[in-house]
Structure formats: structure tokens, C-alpha cells
Design a protein around this motif. Structure first.
Motif, PDB file in Angstrom:
ATOM      1  N   VAL A  12       0.876  -1.150  -0.180  1.00  0.00           N
ATOM      2  CA  VAL A  12       0.000   0.114  -0.114  1.00  0.00           C
ATOM      3  C   VAL A  12       0.756   1.304  -0.050  1.00  0.00           C
ATOM      4  CG1 VAL A  12      -1.727   1.167   1.029  1.00  0.00           C
ATOM      5  CG2 VAL A  12      -1.664  -1.253   1.323  1.00  0.00           C
ATOM      6  N   SER A  13       0.736   2.430  -1.023  1.00  0.00           N
ATOM      7  CA  SER A  13       1.413   3.486  -0.974  1.00  0.00           C
ATOM      8  C   SER A  13       0.300   4.665  -0.801  1.00  0.00           C
ATOM      9  CB  SER A  13       2.360   3.561  -1.842  1.00  0.00           C
ATOM     10  OG  SER A  13       2.517   2.449  -2.757  1.00  0.00           O
ATOM     11  N   PHE A  14       0.706   5.567  -0.108  1.00  0.00           N
ATOM     12  CA  PHE A  14       0.108   6.810  -0.081  1.00  0.00           C
ATOM     13  C   PHE A  14       1.045   7.908  -0.924  1.00  0.00           C
ATOM     14  CE2 PHE A  14      -1.420   4.781   3.634  1.00  0.00           C
ATOM     15  CZ  PHE A  14      -2.821   4.974   3.438  1.00  0.00           C
ATOM     16  N   GLY A  15       0.700   8.082  -2.217  1.00  0.00           N
ATOM     17  CA  GLY A  15       1.802   8.941  -2.882  1.00  0.00           C
ATOM     18  C   GLY A  15       2.940   8.103  -3.099  1.00  0.00           C
ATOM     19  N   ALA A  19       3.412   2.601   2.903  1.00  0.00           N
ATOM     20  CA  ALA A  19       2.797   2.247   4.120  1.00  0.00           C
ATOM     21  C   ALA A  19       3.003   0.714   4.570  1.00  0.00           C
ATOM     22  CB  ALA A  19       1.756   2.838   4.270  1.00  0.00           C
ATOM     23  N   VAL A  20       2.801   0.110   3.525  1.00  0.00           N
ATOM     24  CA  VAL A  20       2.814  -1.589   3.837  1.00  0.00           C
ATOM     25  C   VAL A  20       3.696  -2.099   2.618  1.00  0.00           C
ATOM     26  CG1 VAL A  20       1.625  -3.651   3.681  1.00  0.00           C
ATOM     27  CG2 VAL A  20       0.782  -1.706   4.753  1.00  0.00           C
ATOM     28  N   ASP A  21       4.497  -2.973   3.012  1.00  0.00           N
ATOM     29  CA  ASP A  21       5.771  -3.247   1.763  1.00  0.00           C
ATOM     30  C   ASP A  21       5.654  -4.739   1.574  1.00  0.00           C
ATOM     31  OD1 ASP A  21       7.678  -2.663   0.149  1.00  0.00           O
ATOM     32  OD2 ASP A  21       9.375  -2.578   1.575  1.00  0.00           O
ATOM     33  N   THR A  44      -2.803  -1.312  10.648  1.00  0.00           N
ATOM     34  CA  THR A  44      -4.070  -1.395  10.568  1.00  0.00           C
ATOM     35  C   THR A  44      -4.246  -0.694   9.107  1.00  0.00           C
ATOM     36  OG1 THR A  44      -4.428  -0.152  12.721  1.00  0.00           O
ATOM     37  CG2 THR A  44      -5.766   0.833  10.978  1.00  0.00           C
ATOM     38  N   THR A  45      -3.134  -0.192   8.289  1.00  0.00           N
ATOM     39  CA  THR A  45      -3.257   0.120   6.928  1.00  0.00           C
ATOM     40  C   THR A  45      -3.652  -1.186   6.248  1.00  0.00           C
ATOM     41  OG1 THR A  45      -1.916   1.937   7.303  1.00  0.00           O
ATOM     42  CG2 THR A  45      -2.380   1.358   5.090  1.00  0.00           C
ATOM     43  N   ALA A  46      -2.816  -2.293   6.728  1.00  0.00           N
ATOM     44  CA  ALA A  46      -3.009  -3.528   5.978  1.00  0.00           C
ATOM     45  C   ALA A  46      -4.216  -4.094   6.036  1.00  0.00           C
ATOM     46  CB  ALA A  46      -2.009  -4.574   6.493  1.00  0.00           C
ATOM     47  N   ALA A  47      -4.937  -3.974   7.265  1.00  0.00           N
ATOM     48  CA  ALA A  47      -6.482  -4.568   7.308  1.00  0.00           C
ATOM     49  C   ALA A  47      -7.230  -3.694   6.650  1.00  0.00           C
ATOM     50  CB  ALA A  47      -6.651  -4.447   8.722  1.00  0.00           C
ATOM     51  N   LEU A  48      -7.102  -2.405   6.679  1.00  0.00           N
ATOM     52  CA  LEU A  48      -8.108  -1.640   5.935  1.00  0.00           C
ATOM     53  C   LEU A  48      -7.992  -1.865   4.389  1.00  0.00           C
ATOM     54  CD1 LEU A  48      -8.123   1.844   7.819  1.00  0.00           C
ATOM     55  CD2 LEU A  48      -9.978   0.223   7.516  1.00  0.00           C
ATOM     56  N   ALA A 224       7.935  -1.113  10.347  1.00  0.00           N
ATOM     57  CA  ALA A 224       8.149  -0.153   9.157  1.00  0.00           C
ATOM     58  C   ALA A 224       7.659  -0.716   8.010  1.00  0.00           C
ATOM     59  CB  ALA A 224       9.459   0.490   8.970  1.00  0.00           C
ATOM     60  N   GLY A 225       6.221  -1.236   8.037  1.00  0.00           N
ATOM     61  CA  GLY A 225       5.522  -1.570   6.730  1.00  0.00           C
ATOM     62  C   GLY A 225       5.800  -3.120   6.407  1.00  0.00           C
TER      63      GLY A 225
END
Lengths: 313, 327, 318, 300
Positions: A12-15, A19-21, A44-48, A224-225
Motif C-alpha cells: 500500500v502506498s500513499f503517494g 506504508a505497507v511493503d 491497521t493500513t494492511a487491514a483496511l 515499518a511496513g
């Protein structure tokens, strides 16, 4: 046999910020996987991302729930699965419930969205669910607004809502962090009981290693992701291999530890670890060496025990 | 027992709420901390532990009762004594972001703190650099703004400000709750070291028993505005007297799967009542597994069960009291 | 709920009391005070003024004067106009319906359009439509209303001759169509500004709500987007919007005044400006008080409505 | 000595000082607003040197000259006075009334809000009730009522506008200070015995500047609008001195005779007000820390 949930190279990346690698993991049917890490590690980002509830983010990789690739579903099909096949519980029950809708109606809404129920049927099902999650005086509580309930009670409502349609997988994001210790014990007990009864799989996201030790069958540690270590719970706590996991475990003060000794610590902080080239943990790592400039990948060091570290013993 | 540095005697703190209700944040608290000792204070939200901390440093005044510092009633201090009392008592807050002025550099924050106390600008600057160094931050942090540094560093700066006036007594109000696990241990070690090297007396407040257990020799447990049990840490954890303490200890998840499997938490009924509606009789009876009619009617007095172990319970778990009511 | 009502009612009474004291103070600030009419009349002698003073009770202590004046305001005895000597109450209340018609129609239109634009901008945040509506609203809020009205008259009434330039009805006609045609321009001008305000308010309130945890919960439950928007987001949006409607009332009344003067709309605003030209203080005073009363009443109603919509308010959580 | 557990591995990152200013300039409309206001201000201040005529040079032969005509770029009015010249001089009046009114607004608003919030108790109740009461009056009514018996001058008009518009800022300051008052860093300052004035000016004021700045900018826009309206009605700046508002006094008839006479001052007002509004909006975005986090790519 294939696992209930297979996540493959989820990123997952924001710009430009990753965030998740590219994390990969599986959850077996009926299993509880603990996803552990400090704030900002991407758990949390991974779950969302699995719920496909992230906006403004780019998600790549694959996530198969019961052999259906969640990322290739169209939005209506995905919507039909949210709340029914996979459900989520959030950290702060006080803000996760709509403040001006009666909690009973919020639960009934979930039931009627996914199950073909009449209003009356849904109402009586809601009543059963409230009893099941241990809410006293359920008839009256159905008509309550969230602000009239305590934090623990709100979290019980959230759990009732999450298990309403008997999901295959429950994503529980720090379900007890906002609660007091004695209430946390109640809620963890409830979670354990309802998921075991239904044979539900759970991804339990938390920063509290104690919670994981008591609840999870397997644990994945994130930093760290990225997942830096993953193993069965007993093994991870008994023989951690990654220096981060070790440091984390060592830095928890124990009740019976001597009060006079300093606690072993991890140096530095997580801040800006996302910008580190190679192994993101290397600036804080006691074992860091030249090779850590290139990123390690998760490898199996013992059956079912994966570590992402060049120098792990 | 060593000389008492600071004492709370019958301290009560009430807040008036809308609609004429009264929130009893503190309801008759007696507490004494010996010079150089560290007392841990645990309790859940609404137990009044933060209020007690703030009353002890003089941020709030008690509704009833008094705070004595070196035997001097803080409320009756003359101006010169007040100045000294302010210097001697300092506090470290829970949230390091809210504890630092976002528009001031770390250096200015500490210098301002000292200037108010009458330090000259030059001296204050030197002292600021010195205490930052003691807290593990180099001089380059003098000109840093809070948003430019990490949470752990911010908490170090807050601690630096607290020790900058060379206080004798520090209240650490949940100093590690807002921090991540790996930074938490660093801050705990720092506080422990400062306490030793400077001979500080400390009241360490936390909702986390394991943190308190690590920092303090003696531990007090609060419930709804009252101290229900106080004992040396070893005694408290091995043989708690108050059912609430026992439940609290058993509720802590242990980072050890083998012991977790055998841990049977005592699940209390419900949640702490609203502090504005304290139950009659023993304030814990609504959740207590051992509650009897006596508990519903009569508020238990604090009794001493051994020289350093006191509890307020009609039906304590293990021993019988050795003495009657203590003063 | 009853307690809440009583509390809010008491607050409104305090507000009205304050409003009346300030009004009374202003009345006495005016040159010549309440007797300005007589002081500017050269045929009136000093003795006459003394006599009138005594007659009106102006030689009594200020507190007594205030009580008498307030009693008058309360019982509807608002004094007499300096010009023509008519009952002020009649003059003012005569103009009320026209003002309410203008304000009501504009507010209704503005709410419909503004709230819709606001919701769309919030949902399609950072889209072209969002930016366009933001810039348009900003410009609308920067136009001097009176000038904008004059411009509209010049364009639509004088140049294109589509619509009448002012008044509520033609002297000859007065049927429904004619009245509606007269309503179009003033309402358009007044609601243009209001739409701009409402679209901004709604957008920011909606954005705030769309970022709340409970909206994410609703999404996680698998609800349809439309249901989330209408049943969850809009419901939560209601309370802040009603509160704003109350707070915005003085602006609405002020805007109506300006619009009326430009379009010769025979409401209280036009009356105010005309009375201003003649320094007709009793009339000015009455309008000032009536408008403040309307605002207090509006805020009270808004608060009650919010309490009905949001169960937290009564308990003081709001 | 205390062992230093390597907290310094990561040094502070003084990345974005003046970040707010940079963000403001990146906000295109706000930057445009700044430029327009700059030009208007320069034009008005430099009117004596820039304007081709004196503002009251009457030339009966050249009445109602259309824009772009010989000698009168923007035309001339009913007395043959040059419109461009008058617009520039009027700008002096309108902008300075706006500025002065805004200063009064901010001063009164800050004093009331800060005193009420910091003092608390009955002062709080009295001042905030007064604010509520003042808010009940539509400010245009109040303003006109007072304007009717005050001798109009630049100062009196600014004062009147300021005294009828301070309530919003008072409320902003009040809420800000109430929030800050419970912040722990204020508690720390109070604990060492810092006097109230020192806490207000050293700790609180710097933290309330941002919202005050935004409100002040928007207030300036509002003040210019109010001035133009009362001048249009004839209760503001008196002829022959020009303000953008009183240049529109005859707009109703001008529209029939020479529309440009009525359009240009209106455009000037709109331009100035819109610029301030855009700057205010840009400032709000640039100074709001929440917006920063959002744009930094948090979850939603």
C-alpha cells in the motif's frame, strides 16, 4: 488444503510513501493470527486494505478469501462481502458507532443489508446477538444511543455487529486498547469465546504482546511496513529470531522482574524508518552490517518460522 | 520509616458538574512518601489518580484536607515559601505533545520555565543545555520545535523541563502511556536513573501495573477516588488483600504464552461506576465477587495488615489485620 | 427535555433583556434622545420641551425610564412616528409580511441548492466541480449585494426587459403571476449570496463527518454508498447545519435589508432606510428590536430542533 | 552519570520553517489575491503620482466620457472628473477604512475574548453574554442606526464598523484560549508561578495568532463591503471625497446614462473583497495543522 485467507505481496502506498511493503501471510480456518507492531508500522493500513476501505491509496498484490480474490471483485460484489464474509472491529468504540442512531438500529441495519430478513426477524436476531455478547437488559439497550453506553458496552455492540452475519474472517483492530484493564479482560474473553464457538478466523491487530500471547495461535511482527518475523505463538515468544522481536520482547517490563534493574531497550525510534534504504530496521539494529544495505526477504528458518533478517542466528 | 517528604492528609477534591451533581475525583486520600522513595499509583480511568498527582504538585487545590511538604501545609505557605514549593515540586505529563508549547523551541520552553523562577537568561540557558544533556538530548535540541522531534524525544524534553528547577519531588503522570513499546523502556530507564542520581522523590502514576511494578518499591491502588490498598510491590503482587487489586493483577495479559494459557483472569462484573455517583457503602461492592450486605451498607476503613500493607476491605483475601485503624 | 427547554428559554429571556438594554442605550445616544423631533423643530421652546419631558417621564431616573420603555416595547406600545404620528407598531408590522416573504423564499431556495452543492463538493472532493463551486462561492460572497442587485436590474429589467425592476406587484396587475415575476430578481440576488454561504458550510460540515470513524464502520458493514450518505452522513450533518442556520439569521436579515432597498421591496428593510433618511428614531428603534427578537427566536427554535435531532445535546454532550 | 540510551540517533529535523508562508504562496488563488491587493494598495498609495488628474478636477466639457476615450482611460463622470483618478483616490479611503476597522475589530475582539476566557467566572459570563447579545443585532442595522447620528469621517466610520463586528473574533479567541488553558504546557507555566500576563503573551498569544490572522483577513473583506454600503446610502464618506461606495451613490441613474460609471467602482470593490477572501481562505488551509496531516496522506 488451502488457507482461508491468503495474502500475497500486499503493498500500500500513499503517494510516494510506502506504508505497507509487500507483505504475505495466510490465515487458516478457525485460526487467530496476531499482527503485532508499534504505531505507524502499517498494521491497521494492511487491514483496511483487505477491507478495501482505503481511499487515496494504491494497493497492489492479491488477497484471496476462501479462494475469491478480493482485489479483483467489483465494488458491489466487494460490498456484499464486507460485513458478511469479512467483518472488522475498530479501536475506539465510542467513535465507531453512529452517535445519533440507536445501537439496535445500527445492528439491524447490518443484518438486513446482508440477510433477507423482515424487520421483526432482524429485531429478534439482534436481541439474540445482544444476549450472546453479554449485554444485560438487551431489550432496553437496543434502544440506547452510544453515548448512553460505557466504552466496554459499545465494544460489545461492535462485536455483535461484526459477528452478526457469521463472517469467515474477523479483523479486530486494537479492540481493547481504548478500554480499562479489567474491561479489557472481559472483552478479550468474549472475543475468544464467540470466535471459537463459530470457528471464525481472526486477524488480531495489537501493539500489546501480552494480548497476543494469550489470544493468538500464530504471530506476525511488523516493522515499518514489512513483516519481519512470523511464527507459532509459543515459538515466537520462546525463540524469537529477529533482533526487533527480541528487543521488543525484552523491553516489556514484567511483574516479577526485579525493580532495580534497567530494562533492555531498543535504541532510537521508529521515526523516518520508511526512508531507510535496505533493511529498515538496520539503523537501530545491534547486528547491522554491510549486507543490511540491501533489503532482506522473509525466509523460513524452521518449519513455520519465518524471519526477514540477514544476520538472524 | 524514612523521613516523610510529602504527605496528603484527608485530601478530597470535588468538581461541580452541570445539574448540581458533584464529581468526587478524590474522596479522603491519605498518603505519605518518604524522601527519595518512589511510590507507584495504579488505577483505571476515573479513579482519580491524575487528580491526586495534580493536587500533590499544587496544580489544583484540595477541596478538603491538606498537602504537607516537609511538614509545611502548602495552602498556608507565605510567598517566599510558595516560591520554594513551586521549585521543589514538578510534574511530567502523559502526553508529551500537549505538554510542550508548539510555538516555542525546546530551549525556550525550558528557559521560560526558569526565567519565571527568577533565573537570569544566561544561567537559564546553561541550565537548559545541562538538563537536556542529562536527559539524553544534545544541545542541538535547544533550537528544535516539538513537531520536529519524535514522541520519545519530546517526553525527554518534558522531563528535562521538570528537573530543570532541581526539584525534590516529581509526579510522573502516566509518562509512558502515550509512547510506543520500544521507546517506553527508554523513558522508564531514564526516569529511574534520574531518580537515583538526583535522589528524587517520585509519585509514579500509571494504569499499567507492570510498568508501575518495574519503577516503584511501593504501590498504591486507587478505585473511585480512594486508595484501597497500599503495599510493597512484592507483597502486593504475591498476596493482594483487596479483591480489586487481585482482579487488576489477574487481568494483565502476560507476554508469555505458556503462562497465559493457565492464567485465569478474575472477571469483574461490569465497569467502574460514574465517579459522580459513588455507590453507598464500599465503593467497590457493585463489582466485587465477595460483596456482602455489610459492604453494601458500611464504607470500610483503611486497616493495616502489616507494617507496610494497608487495605480498605471488609473481607480481605488472605490475612487478618495486625493492628486496628491507623491514624 | 423539559429541563433543557426551560434552560434555553431562560437564556433567551436574558438575551432579550440585554438586547433591550442596548436598544434603550442607543435610543438615548441619538442626538436629542427620544425628543429629537422636538429639538429640531424651531417653533418648540425650551419650556415646551420640559413639559414634554415631564409628560413622557423623561425627567425620572434612568432605571424608571427604561422600565417604562421596556414595558411599552413588551405591550406593543412602541411610540409614534416622528412623521405623520402613526403608531410605530402598525407601520412596522405592516411591512413584516413582505420581508418574511422575501426572506423565506430566498432561504428555502438557498438551502435546497446550497446544501446540494455542498454535499456534492464534499463527496467529489478536489474534483473540477468542487473547485469551480468553491471559486464561484468566493466571488459571490465578495460581491457588494446592492451593486449586484443594481446590475441585475440593469441587465434583466432595463436592457432585456424580462422582469420588473422592483416592487411587489405592478400598480395595475397584482395577480399571482405578476407577483411571482416581481419576486424573481430580489430572491435571485439574495439567495445567490446565501447559496454561496450554505454550500461552503455544508461542504465543510460534510467533509468533517465523512472523516469520522462511524462512517468507516458503516462502510465496513457493507452498506450502499447512497445509504451511508443519506442515512448516516446527512443525519449527522443535520445538527451542525441547523445550528448554523440559527447563527446565520442576522446575516440573512441584514441581506434582506440591502436587497429591499435596491428593489424598492416594501418590507422592513426599505422602511428602515427611509426612516433613516428622516431620522425617525422610534421607527428605527422598533425595527432594530424586532429584528433582534426574530434572531433570538430563530436561535431558540434552532436549538430545540438540534436537541430533537441529536440525543446527545440534552445531556450536555453536544 | 545517566547513561544515554542513544536517543540521538535521530536528530531533530528542522525541515519546514516558514512552511505556512510557502504553502500560502502555493495556494494559487491566495497568491493571486496577494498580487491583486498589492497592486491595489500600490495604486492607491501612489495615486498622487500615478493618477493623471486631481480627484476633483471638474471638466464640464468632458462629461460622461466613455472608457478608452482620449484623456480618460476609464472615462469621466457627470462632472467630467476622471474615473481612473477617482478610483485610485477612492481606493485610499476604502482600503484604509477596511484596515482601520479590521484593527479595531481584532483589538476589541481579542480583548473581550481573551479577558473572558482567561479570567473566567462572572467576567466570562458577562462578556460572553454581551457578545451573544451583540450578535442578535444584524450588524448592518446597528451600523446604519449609529451612522445616522455620527458625523462621518474616515476614523468614525472605521470605529463604527469595528465596534459592530468584533463579536466573531471574540468568540474565536475565547474558544481558542479555553482550549489552550487546559493544555498541559499552560499547567506547567502556572505551576512555576508565571503571572497571567506572561502566560497570555508568551504562551497563549502565539498559539492563537493563526486563527486570528484568518479571521482578520476575512474581516477586512467584510469591512470594505460595509463601508461601501453605508457610503452608497450616503451615511459614509461624504463627497467630494471619493470612496468606492460613494462613487456608486448615483449608480441607479448612472446605469441608464453611462453603465461604466456604475460598473467600475463595483468591480473595484469586488476585486478587493474577493482578494481578501481568497487570501483568508488560503491562510486557513496553510495554517491549519489538520489540513497538513491530511495532505500528508493519512488514511482517508
Amino acid at each position: 488444503m488451502t488457507a482461508l485467507l491468503e495474502v500475497e505481496k500486499l503493498a500500500v502506498s500513499f503517494g510516494t510513501m510506502r506504508a505497507v511493503d509487500a507483505i504475505s501471510f495466510t490465515v487458516e480456518s478457525g485460526e487467530i493470527l496476531g499482527l503485532v507492531g508499534e504505531s505507524g508500522c502499517g498494521k491497521t493500513t494492511a487491514a483496511l486494505a483487505l477491507m478495501r476501505l482505503l481511499r487515496g491509496a494504491t494497493c497492489t498484490g492479491a488477497a484471496r478469501l476462501a479462494d475469491v480474490d478480493l482485489f479483483s471483485l467489483d465494488e458491489p460484489a466487494m460490498r456484499a462481502r464486507r460485513g458478511s464474509d469479512l467483518a472488522m472491529i475498530f479501536q475506539d468504540p465510542a467513535t465507531a458507532l453512529h452517535p445519533t442512531i440507536q445501537v439496535g438500529d445500527q445492528l439491524v441495519e447490518t443484518l438486513r443489508t446482508h440477510l433477507n430478513l423482515s424487520a421483526r426477524q432482524a429485531r429478534s436476531r439482534a436481541l439474540d446477538l445482544f444476549r450472546k455478547v453479554g449485554i444485560a437488559a438487551p431489550e432496553a439497550r437496543l434502544r440506547a444511543f452510544p453515548h448512553e453506553l460505557s466504552g466496554g458496552m459499545c465494544q460489545r455492540v461492535m462485536i455483535a455487529m461484526a459477528i452478526a452475519c457469521s463472517p469467515l474472517l474477523l479483523l479486530a483492530d486494537e479492540p481493547t486498547t481504548a478500554l480499562d484493564v479489567t474491561v479489557q479482560a472481559q472483552i478479550l474473553d468474549l472475543l475468544r469465546q464467540v470466535t471459537r464457538e463459530a470457528g471464525m478466523s481472526v486477524v488480531l491487530i495489537t501493539h500489546d504482546l501480552g494480548v497476543v500471547a494469550g489470544m493468538a495461535d500464530r504471530v506476525a511482527v511488523m516493522y515499518a511496513g514489512a513483516i519481519v518475523e512470523m511464527a507459532g505463538t509459543d515459538r515466537l515468544f520462546a525463540a524469537p529470531r529477529h533482533p526487533y522481536t527480541r528487543g521488543l520482547l525484552a523491553s516489556i517490563p514484567a511483574l516479577d522482574q526485579g525493580w532495580d534493574e534497567p530494562i533492555p531497550t531498543l535504541a532510537g525510534s521508529v521515526q523516518s524508518a520508511f526512508e531507510v534504504p535496505g533493511c529498515r530496521f538496520s539503523p537501530r539494529c545491534p547486528l547491522a552490517s554491510e549486507i543490511c544495505r540491501s533489503a532482506p526477504s522473509l525466509r523460513e528458518v524452521a518449519p513455520g518460522h519465518f524471519v526477514s533478517c540477514w544476520n538472524a542466528a | 520509616m524514612t523521613e516523610k517528604l510529602i504527605e496528603a492528609i484527608g485530601v478530597t477534591r470535588h468538581y461541580k458538574l452541570a445539574g448540581g451533581r458533584v464529581l468526587r475525583a478524590l474522596d479522603g486520600v491519605d498518603l505519605a512518601i518518604g524522601r527519595g522513595a518512589t511510590l507507584g499509583l495504579v488505577g483505571e480511568s476515573g479513579s482519580g489518580k491524575s487528580t491526586l498527582g495534580r493536587v500533590m504538585v499544587g496544580l489544583q487545590s484540595p477541596t478538603e484536607g491538606e498537602i504537607r511538604f516537609e511538614g509545611l501545609n502548602a495552602a498556608a505557605a507565605d510567598p517566599a515559601q510558595s516560591v520554594r514549593l513551586r521549585r521543589q515540586r514538578q510534574i511530567v505529563f502523559q502526553d508529551p505533545s500537549g505538554a510542550l508549547n508548539p510555538r516555542m523551541t525546546i530551549g525556550d520552553t525550558i528557559i521560560e520555565h526558569l526565567r519565571v523562577q527568577g533565573w537570569s537568561r544566561v544561567e537559564a540557558r546553561e541550565q537548559a543545555a545541562r538538563v537536556l544533556d542529562d536527559c539524553g538530548l544534545s544541545a542541538s535540541f535547544l533550537s528544535a520545535y516539538p513537531h520536529e522531534i519524535s514522541g520519545g524525544q519530546r517526553q525527554r524534553a518534558v522531563i528535562a523541563r521538570a528537573i530543570s528547577t532541581d526539584p525534590a519531588f516529581i509526579v510522573a503522570d502516566e509518562p509512558v502511556s502515550a509512547l510506543d513499546v520500544s521507546t517506553r523502556a527508554q523513558i522508564m530507564n531514564l526516569l529511574r536513573d534520574l531518580q537515583r542520581t538526583r535522589g528524587l522523590t517520585m509519585l509514579f502514576i500509571s494504569h499499567d501495573l507492570s510498568v508501575v511494578a518495574h519503577m516503584c518499591r511501593d504501590v498504591a491502588v486507587m478505585y473511585l477516588g480512594r486508595i484501597v490498598e497500599i503495599a510493597p510491590r512484592g507483597v502486593l503482587f504475591k498476596s493482594p488483600l483487596h479483591p480489586y487489586t487481585a482482579a487488576l493483577i489477574s487481568a494483565i495479559p502476560l507476554p508469555d504464552p505458556a503462562r497465559e494459557r493457565t492464567r485465569r483472569p478474575i472477571l469483574l462484573k461490569g465497569e467502574p461506576p460514574d465517579p459522580s455517583a459513588t455507590p453507598k457503602g464500599c465503593r467497590f461492592h457493585t463489582r466485587c465477587p465477595r460483596a456482602t450486605d455489610l459492604c453494601r451498607e458500611v464504607d470500610p476503613e483503611t486497616r493495616a495488615f502489616s507494617s507496610a500493607h494497608m487495605a480498605a476491605c471488609h473481607h480481605p483475601l488472605t490475612q487478618a489485620p495486625v493492628e486496628r485503624t491507623i491514624a | 427535555m423539559l429541563r433543557f427547554l426551560a434552560h434555553r428559554l431562560a437564556q433567551s429571556v436574558v438575551l432579550l433583556l440585554g438586547v433591550s438594554i442596548i436598544g434603550f442605550g442607543l435610543m438615548h445616544l441619538a442626538p436629542g434622545g427620544p425628543l429629537a423631533l422636538y429639538t429640531i423643530n424651531p417653533t418648540v421652546t425650551a419650556q415646551d420641551i420640559e413639559r414634554v419631558k415631564a409628560q413622557f417621564g423623561l425627567d425620572q431616573p434612568v432605571a424608571i425610564q427604561y422600565l417604562k420603555w421596556a414595558e411599552g416595547m413588551f405591550t406593543g406600545n412602541w411610540g409614534y412616528s416622528f412623521f405623520g404620528g402613526q403608531q410605530v407598531r402598525e407601520i412596522v408590522l405592516d411591512r413584516m409580511p413582505a420581508t418574511l416573504e422575501l426572506m423565506g423564499t430566498s432561504l428555502f431556495l438557498a438551502l435546497m441548492i446550497g446544501v446540494t452543492i455542498g454535499i456534492v463538493s464534499a463527496v467529489r472532493r478536489n474534483s473540477v466541480a468542487d473547485y469551480a463551486s468553491a471559486v464561484a462561492a468566493m466571488i459571490a460572497l465578495s460581491l457588494p449585494t446592492f451593486w449586484f442587485g443594481l446590475l441585475a436590474i440593469y441587465l434583466f429589467a432595463q436592457t432585456l426587459e424580462w422582469l420588473p425592476a422592483g416592487g411587489v406587484a405592478s400598480t395595475s396587475g397584482g395577480d399571482l403571476v405578476d407577483r411571482l415575476r416581481h419576486l424573481v430578481l430580489p430572491v435571485a440576488v439574495l439567495s445567490f449570496v446565501l447559496v454561496a454561504q450554505w454550500s461552503r458550510y455544508t461542504r465543510s460540515a460534510m467533509l468533517d463527518i465523512l472523516n469520522q470513524d462511524y462512517i468507516r464502520t458503516a462502510e465496513a458493514k457493507g452498506l450502499k454508498r447512497s445509504r451511508i450518505l443519506l442515512n448516516h452522513a446527512l443525519r449527522a450533518c443535520l445538527a451542525p447545519l441547523i445550528t448554523l442556520a440559527g447563527l446565520q439569521l442576522p446575516l440573512l436579515v441584514g441581506g434582506a435589508l440591502v436587497t429591499e432597498t435596491v428593489f424598492s421591496w416594501p418590507g422592513m428593510g426599505l422602511l428602515f432606510v427611509n426612516a433613516l433618511g428622516m431620522r425617525d428614531y422610534p421607527v428605527l428603534m422598533a425595527i432594530l428590536m424586532v429584528s433582534a427578537f426574530v434572531v433570538v427566536l430563530g436561535n431558540l427554535l434552532a436549538d430545540i430542533a438540534v436537541a430533537l435531532v441529536d440525543p446527545r445535546v440534552k445531556l450536555g454532550y453536544g | 552519570m545517566v547513561d544515554v540510551p542513544a536517543a540521538e540517533i535521530i536528530l531533530p529535523r528542522p525541515a519546514q520553517r516558514f512552511g505556512a508562508l510557502r504553502r500560502l504562496l502555493r495556494h494559487r488563488l491566495a497568491a493571486l489575491g496577494l498580487i491583486v491587493i498589492g497592486l491595489l494598495a500600490i495604486g492607491s498609495a501612489g495615486a498622487p503620482w500615478l493618477a493623471p488628474y486631481q480627484p476633483d478636477d471638474i471638466d464640464i466639457a468632458q462629461r460622461y466620457a466613455p472608457p478608452l476615450s482620449e484623456g480618460h482611460i476609464l472615462g469621466s463622470d457627470d462632472l467630467g472628473r476622471d474615473v481612473l483618478t477617482r478610483l485610485l483616490y477612492a481606493g485610499q479611503v476604502s482600503l484604509s477604512v477596511g484596515l482601520a476597522a479590521m484593527l479595531v475589530t481584532v483589538l476589541v475582539g481579542f480583548a473581550v475574548g481573551a479577558f473572558a476566557a482567561y479570567h473566567g467566572g462572572w467576567v466570562d459570563i458577562a462578556l460572553m453574554r454581551l457578545t451573544d447579545i451583540m450578535l442578535c443585532f444584524p450588524s448592518v442595522f446597528l451600523l446604519l442606526f449609529v451612522a445616522a447620528f455620527v458625523t462621518p469621517s474616515l476614523a468614525s466610520i472605521a470605529l463604527m464598523i469595528g465596534l459592530t463586528c468584533w463579536m466573531e473574533i471574540a468568540r474565536i479567541v475565547y474558544v481558542q484560549i479555553l482550549t489552550l488553558k487546559s493544555a498541559d504546557f499552560i499547567a506547567a507555566a502556572r505551576m512555576v508561578g508565571a503571572p497571567s500576563w506572561r502566560i497570555i503573551f508568551r504562551q497563549i498569544l502565539p498559539n492563537t495568532l493563526a486563527p486570528i490572522l484568518v479571521a482578520a483577513t476575512l474581516n477586512m473583506a467584510n469591512a470594505i463591503l460595509l463601508e461601501s454600503y453605508i457610503s452608497f446610502l450616503g451615511y459614509g464618506i461624504q463627497p467630494p471625497a471619493a470612496s468606492w461606495g460613494n462613487m456608486l451613490t448615483n449608480a441607479q441613474s448612472d446605469f441608464q446614462v453611462d453603465p461604466w460609471l456604475a460598473i467600475l467602482p463595483g468591480l473595484a470593490i469586488t476585486l478587493a473583497v474577493a482578494s481578501f477572501n481568497f487570501i483568508g481562505d488560503g491562510l486557513r488551509d496553510a495554517l491549519d495543522p489538520r489540513m497538513r496531516e491530511r495532505s500528508a496522506g493519512a488514511l482517508r
